[in-house]
Design an enzyme around this catalytic site. Structure first.
Site, mmCIF file in Angstrom:
data_model
loop_
_atom_site.group_PDB
_atom_site.id
_atom_site.type_symbol
_atom_site.label_atom_id
_atom_site.label_comp_id
_atom_site.label_asym_id
_atom_site.label_seq_id
_atom_site.Cartn_x
_atom_site.Cartn_y
_atom_site.Cartn_z
ATOM 1 C CG ASP A 149 -2.275 0.630 0.923
ATOM 2 O OD1 ASP A 149 -2.354 1.851 1.131
ATOM 3 O OD2 ASP A 149 -3.209 -0.047 0.477
ATOM 4 C CG HIS A 187 -5.196 3.931 1.049
ATOM 5 N ND1 HIS A 187 -4.838 2.623 0.813
ATOM 6 C CD2 HIS A 187 -6.480 4.043 0.657
ATOM 7 C CE1 HIS A 187 -5.876 1.981 0.294
ATOM 8 N NE2 HIS A 187 -6.882 2.811 0.188
ATOM 9 C CB SER A 383 -9.638 0.377 0.666
ATOM 10 O OG SER A 383 -9.027 0.605 -0.556
#
Ligand SMILES: [Ca+2]
Length: 473
Positions: A149, A187, A383
Site C-alpha cells: 500500500d 491510506h 479498501s
C-alpha cells in the site's frame, strides 16, 4: 493502480485499461516500420519472457532502443521503457511471451466522509463475529499480514517492531532515509489500523484492529500523491512471496486494497498471474472488488482473478443490526461468472489517522467529531472491507496454521450470512462471520478446491494495449 479507499468516480481516464490483448484481433495492429518512422515517444511496459530463455528478451529491449527496468521474477518478466512504435517488434522478438502496458495510476480519495460511530472497529468486530473470537483468545498472534500500500505511519496503535515490520520501499518517492516506508498518503495507515492496530495502553478506550495481535509487514508502493505502477505492485508481491519466511516472518495473508481496470480476461493479466502465484505459495490474497458501483459489470484487477478472495463493501444502513445491511452502492457488482466472494463492513470505518498526510490534509471531513486526541479518521470503500477480511483471515490462521488458501476461502464463504436486503449477486456468499468460520470443521482439499473451469492466469497476451499507428490507447 487505484487504491480503493473510496468512491472511484473521479479520474477514470487516469486508470484506463492497461493490459488489453490484441491476440485475437491482430488485423487491427499496424506494424511499425522502424527504419521508416521516428522512434516515437517512449512507453512503459511489462515484458514477460519464456522461462529459462536467458537474456534474449532483455537484449531485444536494448536492441530496439529501450531500457530494462525492474526485475519481476514472480511473473518471469521485467519492466522496461521502449519507443512506442517498436512494441510490435518487441512482442514478436525471440524469448518474449507478452508485452503489456505498465500504466501510472493514482489513488482515489474523494469519499472520506463523516458518519456515525457505527463505523467504529468495536462495532465492526461485533458485526463480523471478531469480538467473540477475541473472547475465545484468538487474536491473530503469530500471523504476519503483508500490506502492499502507501506505507504505514508510526502512530500510536501501530508502534513497535512487534507490530509493524517494514519491507522494501518500492515507491517512487524520493528516499527519506530516516523514515523509509512511512506513509505520506494516509491510506496504508488507515488499513493497518483496521487489520491489526493495537494501542499500547489498556482500558476501555483502547483502539484495536480486527486481529490485534497479528503483525503487519508493510511494503510501500505508493507515494504522497498516491501514484504507483502495476510493475511496482508486482515487484512487491514478488518480494512478499520470496521473503515470507525470512528472519522469523510468517506471512500468510496479503492485503491488496487497490485495483485497476481488468483486462478482457484475467488469464491474460500479469497482475492476476502474480496474485495467483502468491496464492499457490500458500499466501491468502485478499483483494478489493472495486469502488465503481453496483452498475459496474466487472470486478477490478486483481480481484477479478477467481482464485483470490474478492471483497465487496457492506453498508450498515445506519443501524446496529446487520439484518437490514445491504451491499454498498459503491461496491463493484461484477457478473455471474465473477463477483465478490463475500462482503464486509466498508462504510465510514473509523481507524487511525496519519497527521499531515495527503488524505489528512485534503479531507478534513474525515476527522471524527469528539476525538479529543485527533487520532482517528473515517474511510469508506472496499479498501476498508478488504482490511477487515484480512484481519479475520489472520484470526483463522492463528487457530489453524495449516489451512491452505483454498480452505480459508471455503471456510469464509460457507459461513458468511446472506444479506436478505442486499443485491444477491454483488454480496457473493454474504456478510463475513469469522466466529462461525472458526467453529466450522476444516474442509477437505476436495471440498475447498476451486471449480475446474478456472484456467490459471498465464499472462500470455501477445501485444498489450490497443495499438494504432504509434500511439497507445
Ligand atoms: Ca444495519
Amino acid at each position: 493502480m487505484v487504491f480503493r479507499s473510496s468512491l472511484a468516480r473521479r479520474g477514470r481516464a487516469a486508470c484506463a485499461a492497461f493490459a488489453l490483448t490484441l491476440a485475437g484481433s491482430s488485423a487491427a495492429v499496424v506494424p511499425a516500420r522502424a527504419s521508416a518512422s521516428p522512434a516515437g515517444p517512449p512507453v512503459d511496459v511489462i515484458v514477460r519472457q519464456v522461462a529459462g530463455a536467458g537474456q534474449a528478451a532483455e537484449a531485444a529491449v536494448e536492441r530496439l532502443g529501450g531500457h530494462v527496468g525492474r526485475h519481476l521474477g514472480i511473473i518471469d518478466g521485467f519492466s522496461a521503457q521502449v519507443p512506442t512504435n517498436r512494441v510490435p517488434e518487441l512482442s514478436a522478438a525471440p524469448g518474449v511471451v507478452s508485452v503489456t502496458r505498465d500504466a501510472s495510476l493514482r489513488l482515489q480519495t474523494d469519499a472520506w466522509t463523516a458518519d456515525s460511530d457505527l463505523g467504529s472497529l468495536r462495532n465492526v468486530a461485533k458485526a463480523i463475529g471478531a469480538a467473540e473470537a477475541w473472547d475465545e483468545g484468538v487474536t491473530g498472534k503469530g500471523v504476519d499480514v503483508a500490506l502492499i500500500d502507501s506505507g504505514v505511519a508510526p502512530v500510536e496503535g501501530l508502534e513497535g517492531s512487534d507490530k509493524v515490520v517494514n519491507g522494501p520501499d518500492l515507491s517512487s518517492e524520493p528516499g527519506d532515509v530516516a523514515r523509509p516506508g512511512v506513509d505520506t498518503f494516509g491510506h496504508g495507515t488507515h488499513l493497518a489500523g483496521i487489520i491489526a492496530g493495537r494501542d499500547s495502553t489498556s482500558g476501555a478506550g483502547r483502539f484495536t484492529g480486527i486481529a490485534p495481535d497479528a503483525r503487519l509487514v508493510s511494503v510501500k508502493v505508493a507515494s504522497a500523491d498516491g501514484a504507483t505502477d502495476v510493475s511496482q505492485v508486482i515487484e512487491a508481491i514478488d518480494w512478499v512471496v520470496q521473503h515470507r519466511h525470512d528472519n522469523g516472518l510468517n506471512i500468510r495473508v496479503l492485503n491488496l486494497s487497490y485495483s485497476t481496470d481488468a483486462a478482457p480476461s484475467y488469464v491474460l493479466d500479469p497482475l492476476a498471474h502474480a496474485v495467483e502465484s502468491a496464492w499457490f505459495h500458500g499466501v491468502v490474497v485478499v483483494a478489493s472488488a472495486g469502488n465503481d458501483g453496483l452498475e459496474a459489470a466487472q470486478l477490478t484487477s486483481p480481484a477479478v482473478d477467481p482464485y483470490v478472495i474478492a471483497v465487496g463493501a457492506s453498508d450498515h444502513q445506519g443501524t446496529q443490526t446487520t439484518a437490514d445491511d445491504v451491499v454498498a452502492s459503491l461496491s463493484n457488482r461484477g457478473n455471474a461468472i465473477r463477483h465478490a466472494d463475500l462482503v464486509a463492513p466498508g462504510r465510514s470505518i473509523v481507524s487511525l489517522r496519519d497527521p499531515g498526510s495527503y488524505i489528512d490534509s485534503h479531507h478534513p471531513e474525515g476527522l471524527v467529531a469528539g476525538d479529543a486526541e485527533h487520532r482517528f479518521f473515517r474511510g469508506t470503500g472496499t479498501s476498508q472491507s478488504t482490511a477487515v477480511v484480512s484481519g479475520a483471515v489472520a484470526l483463522l490462521l492463528e487457530q489453524r496454521p495449516d489451512l491452505t488458501p483454498d480452505q480459508v476461502k471455503a471456510l469464509l464463504m460457507t459461513t458468511a450470512h446472506a444479506l436478505p436486503a442486499g443485491d444477491a449477486l454483488a454480496q457473493g456468499a454474504g456478510l463475513l462471520d469469522i466466529d462461525a468460520a472458526l467453529a466450522q470443521p476444516t474442509p477437505t482439499p476436495w471440498q475447498s478446491s476451486p471449480p475446474a473451469q478456472f484456467a490459471p492466469a498465464s499472462g500470455r497476451a501477445s501485444v498489450g494495449g490497443h495499438w494504432s499507428g504509434d500511439s497507445w490507447s
